[in-house]
Enzyme design. Structure first.
Site, short mmCIF file in Angstrom:
data_model
loop_
_atom_site.label_atom_id
_atom_site.label_comp_id
_atom_site.label_asym_id
_atom_site.label_seq_id
_atom_site.Cartn_x
_atom_site.Cartn_y
_atom_site.Cartn_z
N LYS A 1 3.22 -15.29 2.12
CA LYS A 1 3.53 -16.12 0.95
C LYS A 1 5.04 -16.29 0.89
O LYS A 1 5.71 -15.82 -0.04
CB LYS A 1 3.00 -15.47 -0.34
CG LYS A 1 1.51 -15.67 -0.58
CD LYS A 1 1.16 -17.06 -1.10
CE LYS A 1 1.53 -17.24 -2.56
NZ LYS A 1 1.19 -18.62 -3.02
N TYR B 1 0.82 -1.21 0.00
CA TYR B 1 0.00 0.00 0.00
C TYR B 1 0.86 1.27 0.00
O TYR B 1 0.41 2.31 -0.46
CB TYR B 1 -0.91 0.03 1.23
CG TYR B 1 -2.23 -0.68 1.04
CD1 TYR B 1 -2.28 -2.04 0.77
CD2 TYR B 1 -3.44 0.02 1.13
CE1 TYR B 1 -3.48 -2.69 0.61
CE2 TYR B 1 -4.65 -0.63 0.97
CZ TYR B 1 -4.66 -1.98 0.71
OH TYR B 1 -5.86 -2.62 0.55
N ASP C 1 -6.37 -7.19 3.79
CA ASP C 1 -7.50 -6.55 3.11
C ASP C 1 -8.42 -7.63 2.54
O ASP C 1 -9.64 -7.60 2.74
CB ASP C 1 -6.98 -5.63 2.00
CG ASP C 1 -8.09 -4.90 1.27
OD1 ASP C 1 -9.01 -4.39 1.95
OD2 ASP C 1 -8.05 -4.84 0.03
N ASP D 1 -2.80 -18.16 0.37
CA ASP D 1 -3.81 -18.83 -0.46
C ASP D 1 -4.47 -19.96 0.30
O ASP D 1 -5.69 -20.15 0.24
CB ASP D 1 -3.20 -19.29 -1.80
CG ASP D 1 -1.95 -20.14 -1.63
OD1 ASP D 1 -1.35 -20.14 -0.53
OD2 ASP D 1 -1.57 -20.82 -2.61
N ASP E 1 -12.21 -9.29 4.22
CA ASP E 1 -13.49 -9.29 3.50
C ASP E 1 -14.08 -10.70 3.46
O ASP E 1 -15.28 -10.90 3.63
CB ASP E 1 -13.33 -8.78 2.06
CG ASP E 1 -13.63 -7.30 1.91
OD1 ASP E 1 -13.53 -6.58 2.92
OD2 ASP E 1 -13.98 -6.87 0.80
#
Ligand code: IPM
Ligand code: MG
Length: 370
Positions: A194, A143, A251, A227, A255
């Site tokens: 990751k 970001y 983020d 993932d 959600d």
């Protein structure tokens, strides 16, 4: 002793003003019914600030946010701003608040209310009793990483660049928040990255492990690739207690976790800075949902996420657990009565608007206070 605090309200865009207005009523109620004196200030953020001042957050609004005891934000953004450059988009106002207040730890609880367990897109038995806390790093990563931008190459092609970057201290401070929370909950932290493809992910795993060994070995630590975490959240979400992850993965995963609960309209969040010498920390509270411009100003939005964000403010910023519980119990009570806004409407339930939901929660608070 009367608790005196200044709260800066930034209703923002879309349904932001709708949901903030209901929360404002609860603040007024507390001022009359509890030993508190909350002073409420209001300012602009996002598209409305862009319309009025040409920027998504003015320096004056930024200064008020820095000075306030806590900030409550509604939502930012709308399709009319999609063409704007990044630095003046509505979202840039929110990102500036997070960055300049150094709100590095974003707490996003995903809790399933029993009355809403059938509203989830997953089976009741998979989500019933779910209580996850996602701790998202909020001031670093892709970001804010440099270099960033869009450049034109000699052959006329364009190239977009963003940078994922984390330092030891950035990882340690957010991981410490996650471990501290886990100590008061289920004593389990999943750290998510990751590391199989990203150096920043490898560093994340190594540094979380080092901090765990040094200071938090009483908490159980598991590592998970992002993932796989996305998959596990829908396969068996109750395996999680606290999840700590970077800005971008946080983020997305928040959600996803939010939707397990049946509605984004129910989920609050807290964004916290470091604690200073006096035990104070900068803090901003906001619903996880966005500005939903299609239903703005029509008395349709669900105010519960914002109301629960305010309850988090009472707990985390003001140490006022009793009024926070009154609000949370009242929300549960209203749901048990079968009252629903459109986003959580179900068969046999009674649909109410934004203000109707506010009325019902205030009535329940009167009952609890009596
Ligand atoms: C969130 C939002 C923001 C983010 C946007 C509005 C910039 O999606 O708070 O999750 O990406 O952080
Ligand atoms: Mg988001």
């Amino acid at each position: 002793m009367t608790v005196k605090k200044t709260i800066l309200m930034l209703p923002g865009d879309g349904i932001g003003p709708d949901v903030i207005a209901q929360t404002r009523r609860l603040i007024d109620w507390l001022n009359s019914n509890r030993d508190v004196a909350f002073t409420v200030e209001e300012d602009l953020v996002g598209g409305c600030s862009h319309d009025a001042h040409g920027v998504p957050l003015t320096d004056a609004a930024m200064a008020r946010a820095q000075a306030a005891d806590a900030v409550l934000l509604g939502a930012v953004g709308g399709p009319q701003y999609d063409g704007l450059p990044f630095d003046v988009r509505p979202e840039a106002g929110l990102l500036r608040l997070r960055k300049e207040m150094e709100l590095f730890a974003n707490l996003r609880p995903a809790v399933v209310f029993p009355a809403l367990a059938d509203h989830s897109s997953l089976k009741r038995e998979v989500v019933e009793g779910l209580d996850i806390m996602i701790v998202r790093e909020l001031t670093g990563g892709v970001y804010f990483g440099e270099p960033r931008g869009i450049e034109t190459l000699p052959d006329g092609q364009r190239r977009g660049i963003n940078t994922q970057v984390y330092t030891t201290s950035e990882i340690h401070r957010v991981a410490a928040v996650a471990f501290d929370l886990a100590r008061k909950r289920g004593k389990l932290v999943h750290s998510v990255e990751k590391m199989n493809v990203m150096e920043s992910g490898r560093l994340w795993r190594e540094e979380v492990t080092a901090l765990h060994e040094k200071s938090f070995s009483d908490v159980k630590l598991e590592h998970m690739l992002a993932d796989n975490c996305a998959m596990q959240l829908v396969r068996n979400p109750k395996q999680f207690d606290v999840i700590v992850t970077d800005n971008l993965f946080g983020d997305m995963l928040s959600d996803e976790a939010a939707m397990l609960t049946g509605s984004l309209g129910m989920l609050p969040s807290a964004s916290l800075g470091a604690t200073d010498g006096q035990g104070r920390r900068k803090a901003l509270y906001e619903p996880v949902h966005g500005s939903a411009p299609d239903i703005a100003g029509q008395n349709l939005a669900n105010p519960i996420a914002t109301i629960l964000s305010f309850a988090m403010m009472l707990r985390y910023s003001f140490d006022l657990a009793e009024p926070a519980s009154v609000i949370e119990d009242s929300v549960r009570d209203v749901l048990n009565q079968g009252l629903r806004t459109g986003d959580i409407m179900g068969a046999g339930m009674t649909q109410v608007g934004t203000a109707g939901m506010g009325d019902a929660i205030l009535a329940a608070m009167e009952k609890y206070a009596a």
